[in-house]
Every structure is written in structure tokens, then in C-alpha cells.
Write a protein that holds these residues in place. Structure first.
Motif, PDB file in Angstrom:
ATOM      1  N   VAL A  42      13.472   9.649 -12.315  1.00 38.36           N
ATOM      2  CA  VAL A  42      12.495   9.579 -11.084  1.00 38.36           C
ATOM      3  C   VAL A  42      12.161   8.163 -11.118  1.00 38.36           C
ATOM      4  O   VAL A  42      11.636   7.572 -12.159  1.00 38.36           O
ATOM      5  N   ILE A  43      12.432   7.488  -9.992  1.00 39.08           N
ATOM      6  CA  ILE A  43      12.126   5.863 -10.020  1.00 39.08           C
ATOM      7  C   ILE A  43      10.859   5.759  -8.999  1.00 39.08           C
ATOM      8  O   ILE A  43      11.079   6.023  -7.941  1.00 39.08           O
ATOM      9  N   VAL A  44      10.036   4.990  -9.567  1.00 37.24           N
ATOM     10  CA  VAL A  44       8.617   4.482  -8.652  1.00 37.24           C
ATOM     11  C   VAL A  44       8.559   3.381  -8.471  1.00 37.24           C
ATOM     12  O   VAL A  44       8.685   2.345  -9.570  1.00 37.24           O
ATOM     13  N   ILE A  45       8.713   2.751  -7.189  1.00 37.68           N
ATOM     14  CA  ILE A  45       8.384   1.462  -6.821  1.00 37.68           C
ATOM     15  C   ILE A  45       7.208   1.209  -6.101  1.00 37.68           C
ATOM     16  O   ILE A  45       7.051   1.483  -4.957  1.00 37.68           O
ATOM     17  N   GLY A  46       6.293   0.449  -6.610  1.00 39.00           N
ATOM     18  CA  GLY A  46       4.800   0.204  -6.036  1.00 39.00           C
ATOM     19  C   GLY A  46       3.915  -0.280  -6.855  1.00 39.00           C
ATOM     20  O   GLY A  46       4.119  -0.088  -8.138  1.00 39.00           O
ATOM     21  N   GLU A  47       2.726  -0.586  -6.581  1.00 46.24           N
ATOM     22  CA  GLU A  47       1.518  -1.124  -7.341  1.00 46.24           C
ATOM     23  C   GLU A  47       1.007   0.155  -8.259  1.00 46.24           C
ATOM     24  O   GLU A  47       0.512  -0.165  -9.284  1.00 46.24           O
ATOM     25  N   VAL A  48       1.135   1.156  -7.962  1.00 46.95           N
ATOM     26  CA  VAL A  48       0.965   2.404  -8.964  1.00 46.95           C
ATOM     27  C   VAL A  48       1.527   2.401 -10.078  1.00 46.95           C
ATOM     28  O   VAL A  48       1.226   3.115 -11.234  1.00 46.95           O
ATOM     29  N   ALA A  49       2.893   2.032 -10.184  1.00 48.07           N
ATOM     30  CA  ALA A  49       3.571   1.815 -11.439  1.00 48.07           C
ATOM     31  C   ALA A  49       3.298   0.488 -12.399  1.00 48.07           C
ATOM     32  O   ALA A  49       3.792   0.373 -13.291  1.00 48.07           O
ATOM     33  N   ARG A  50       2.011   0.027 -12.033  1.00 45.65           N
ATOM     34  CA  ARG A  50       1.722  -1.262 -12.681  1.00 45.65           C
ATOM     35  C   ARG A  50       1.262  -0.661 -14.095  1.00 45.65           C
ATOM     36  O   ARG A  50       0.616   0.269 -14.429  1.00 45.65           O
ATOM     37  N   ALA A  51       1.945  -1.634 -15.389  1.00 48.36           N
ATOM     38  CA  ALA A  51       1.503  -1.052 -16.613  1.00 48.36           C
ATOM     39  C   ALA A  51       0.050  -1.171 -16.857  1.00 48.36           C
ATOM     40  O   ALA A  51      -0.475  -2.211 -16.470  1.00 48.36           O
ATOM     41  N   GLY A  52      -0.489  -0.280 -17.304  1.00 49.26           N
ATOM     42  CA  GLY A  52      -1.892  -0.164 -17.892  1.00 49.26           C
ATOM     43  C   GLY A  52      -2.776   0.397 -16.791  1.00 49.26           C
ATOM     44  O   GLY A  52      -3.959   0.096 -17.014  1.00 49.26           O
ATOM     45  N   ALA A  69       0.690  -1.344   0.029  1.00 49.31           N
ATOM     46  CA  ALA A  69       0.225   0.075  -0.012  1.00 49.31           C
ATOM     47  C   ALA A  69       0.862   1.051   0.074  1.00 49.31           C
ATOM     48  O   ALA A  69       0.296   2.342   0.115  1.00 49.31           O
ATOM     49  N   VAL A  70       2.048   1.138  -0.197  1.00 43.25           N
ATOM     50  CA  VAL A  70       2.982   2.213  -0.048  1.00 43.25           C
ATOM     51  C   VAL A  70       3.725   2.532  -1.322  1.00 43.25           C
ATOM     52  O   VAL A  70       4.130   1.476  -2.050  1.00 43.25           O
ATOM     53  N   THR A  71       3.860   3.712  -1.968  1.00 42.65           N
ATOM     54  CA  THR A  71       4.437   4.059  -3.296  1.00 42.65           C
ATOM     55  C   THR A  71       6.040   4.591  -2.632  1.00 42.65           C
ATOM     56  O   THR A  71       5.981   5.318  -1.849  1.00 42.65           O
ATOM     57  N   THR A  72       6.840   4.037  -3.151  1.00 41.99           N
ATOM     58  CA  THR A  72       8.237   4.344  -2.537  1.00 41.99           C
ATOM     59  C   THR A  72       8.683   5.121  -3.933  1.00 41.99           C
ATOM     60  O   THR A  72       8.888   4.609  -5.178  1.00 41.99           O
ATOM     61  N   VAL A  73       9.298   6.451  -3.936  1.00 34.88           N
ATOM     62  CA  VAL A  73       9.748   7.276  -5.169  1.00 34.88           C
ATOM     63  C   VAL A  73      11.169   7.527  -4.767  1.00 34.88           C
ATOM     64  O   VAL A  73      11.546   8.137  -3.375  1.00 34.88           O
ATOM     65  N   VAL A  74      12.044   7.226  -5.580  1.00 36.62           N
ATOM     66  CA  VAL A  74      13.533   7.397  -5.526  1.00 36.62           C
ATOM     67  C   VAL A  74      14.011   8.612  -6.185  1.00 36.62           C
ATOM     68  O   VAL A  74      13.975   8.526  -7.499  1.00 36.62           O
ATOM     69  N   LEU A  75      14.511   9.746  -5.686  1.00 33.52           N
ATOM     70  CA  LEU A  75      15.155  10.511  -6.363  1.00 33.52           C
ATOM     71  C   LEU A  75      16.589  10.607  -6.568  1.00 33.52           C
ATOM     72  O   LEU A  75      17.368  10.188  -5.513  1.00 33.52           O
ATOM     73  N   MET A  76      17.246  10.935  -7.748  1.00 36.86           N
ATOM     74  CA  MET A  76      18.810  10.823  -8.075  1.00 36.86           C
ATOM     75  C   MET A  76      19.251   9.469  -7.397  1.00 36.86           C
ATOM     76  O   MET A  76      20.401   9.257  -6.834  1.00 36.86           O
TER      77      MET A  76
END
Length: 267
Positions: free
Chosen positions: A235-245, A170-177
Motif C-alpha cells: 500500500v502506497i501512501v502519498i501525503g503529509e501524513v506519511a512524514r517520517a516521525g 491536505a489530501v492523503t492519496t492511498v494507492v492500492l495494487m
């Protein structure tokens, strides 16, 4: 030297386009005597908004190349303000989101310089949005964890908080740089038990004609990034919101690179 000090405004430049600056940011830039600008944000387009006599100083950092140390940037802000000038420190994103704005704010206060902070849209939110990736989504992700790649790239690796965020669906992890840190971050996450099928999106050059998105999974992210020759800034997004489609049509293959997008979709 003027008897009265000038002022310093730490201005968030947002993700890049000038028309995403706040009204206050533009007002301060148009009135500035000196603009001390980072590489990211609207630095390339801002010249048209400045007075002809304004001094524009480039202090931008690039991966592995920091030509102007932070202490020198602080000195520039204070020296120009003490000379009675109106100084704008133009930063990419928001000054207080991995922008060292707090350090510059404290330095100005210690020198007796009037200083204000003007918020900007952080790339942690704006760049995923430009690629059709919402950092929160009802029923899918209710929390956002933002981390700097510099903080996960080292012998200690990612913190316990970051590993917990990566493991929570349930968490979106956003990695900058985080391009250089990606292999170590992925290895630590998998060793911590994060599912290898966790979706990943890597968005390069957000809000520019070179914008592209690599969609993949945690288990395939390193290979996909190498195959796509991913480069900073990203910007790297790790989590279910990054799901294709999820919002945009799914690509033909999971580790696919989307066509460049100059100014993201209207979400």
C-alpha cells in the motif's frame, strides 16, 4: 439440485488477521458449505474456522497471474448456490473497495440468488495504520483519495482527480495494487507540479511478519523503491501524513526501511 437456492455472502476479510474479521463474518464462515477465497486477507488462516466438510476453493489473483477469471468466479458462486449450498465469497479488505464485489452482487441478483454483503476493514486504512501512518490527522490531512494502481497504469495515466489530490497538501492519496504503476504515477505527479518533497510511505505485506515500511519523498520514491526491492502486495501512501516521525520515531535516513511489524502499533 435443491429446489430452493442456497445463499451467497460477500465477506470482507479485512487486512489479514482472523481476529480482525467481524463477528458476522466468522459466523457465516463457520456455517458455510463452500468458501471461495481470494489470496489476500485471512485466507491462509481460515481453514481452522471452517467445518471439516466445507469446500475451500482458492481463486486468488497474483500480479500478472489471474488463474480464475471473474466470469468463472461469478459462475462458481451461482452454481454452488443453485445447488442449495451456503456460499461465502471471502475477499481481502472490503468487498466494495476494489474487490469487484459489486459485479458479484449483481451477478447473484440476476440469477435469483439471495446475497448479502459483510463489510471488512479496507487495507487502504488498516495497512497504513499498522505502520503508524494515519490516513487523516487533525491539522494535517482532512481528506482521503483512494485509487487503484490499475487505474493509473496506462497510456492515459492518473485521472485529473488523482492529480488534484496529489497536489493538495491536505489530501492523503492511498494507492492500492500500485507497485508496478509507481514510476508512471510519480512522473505524472511531478509533471503536474506536485512538490518533490511530498512524503511517501510504502508498506509491504501489511499485518504479516514480513511487514516493512519504506519512507521516502515523491522525488526519491522510484529510486527508494528500487533500492529496497519493493514487491507486491504493498500500500502506497502519498501525503503529509506519511512524514517520517509524525507518530513513530523518525528513521535514521529518509528513504529507510522500518523493521518488520507483525501487528501494527496500538494507535
Amino acid at each position: 439440485m435443491s429446489a430452493a437456492p442456497g445463499t451467497v455472502a460477500l465477506v470482507g476479510g479485512g487486512p489479514g488477521p482472523v481476529d480482525l474479521l467481524t463477528v458476522r463474518a466468522l459466523r457465516l464462515l463457520r456455517a458455510a458449505d463452500v468458501v471461495i477465497a481470494d489470496r489476500l486477507g485471512p485466507a491462509d488462516e481460515i481453514g481452522a474456522e471452517l467445518r471439516a466438510e466445507a469446500l475451500l476453493i482458492d481463486v486468488g489473483k497474483r500480479p500478472g497471474h489471474h488463474p480464475v477469471p471473474q466470469a468463472e468466479i461469478n459462475h462458481l458462486l451461482i452454481a454452488h448456490a443453485l445447488a442449495g449450498r451456503a456460499v461465502v465469497r471471502l475477499k481481502g479488505g472490503d468487498p466494495f473497495v476494489f474487490g469487484r464485489g459489486g459485479e458479484e452482487f449483481a451477478a447473484c441478483l440476476a440469477a435469483g440468488i439471495p446475497v448479502e454483503v459483510v463489510p471488512g476493514i479496507s487495507s487502504a486504512i488498516a495497512v497504513p495504520q499498522a505502520a503508524g501512518v494515519p490516513v487523516t490527522h487533525r491539522g494535517l490531512a482532512s481528506t482521503v483519495h483512494v485509487v487503484s494502481g490499475h487505474d493509473v497504469d496506462g497510456p492515459r495515466g492518473p485521472s485529473a482527480a488523482t492529480l488534484a489530490a496529489l497536489a493538495d497538501a491536505a489530501v492523503t492519496t492511498v494507492v492500492l495494487m500500485g507497485v508496478r504503476a509507481l514510476p508512471g504515477l510519480i512522473a505524472a505527479a511531478l509533471a503536474h507540479g506536485v512538490p518533490p518533497q511530498r512524503p511517501v510511505a510504502i508498506i509491504e505485506n501489511g499485518y504479516t511478519p514480513r511487514q516493512r515500511t519504506t519512507r521516502t519523498t515523491l522525488g526519491e520514491a522510484v529510486r527508494a523503491a528500487e533500492q529496497a526491492a519493493v514487491r507486491s502486495p504493498a500500500v502506497i501512501v502519498i501525503g503529509e501524513v506519511a512524514r517520517a516521525g509524525l507518530l513513530l520515531p523518525a528513521p535514521t535516513s529518509l528513504a529507510a526501511v522500518a523493521a518488520p511489524v507483525a501487528a501494527g502499533p496500538a494507535l
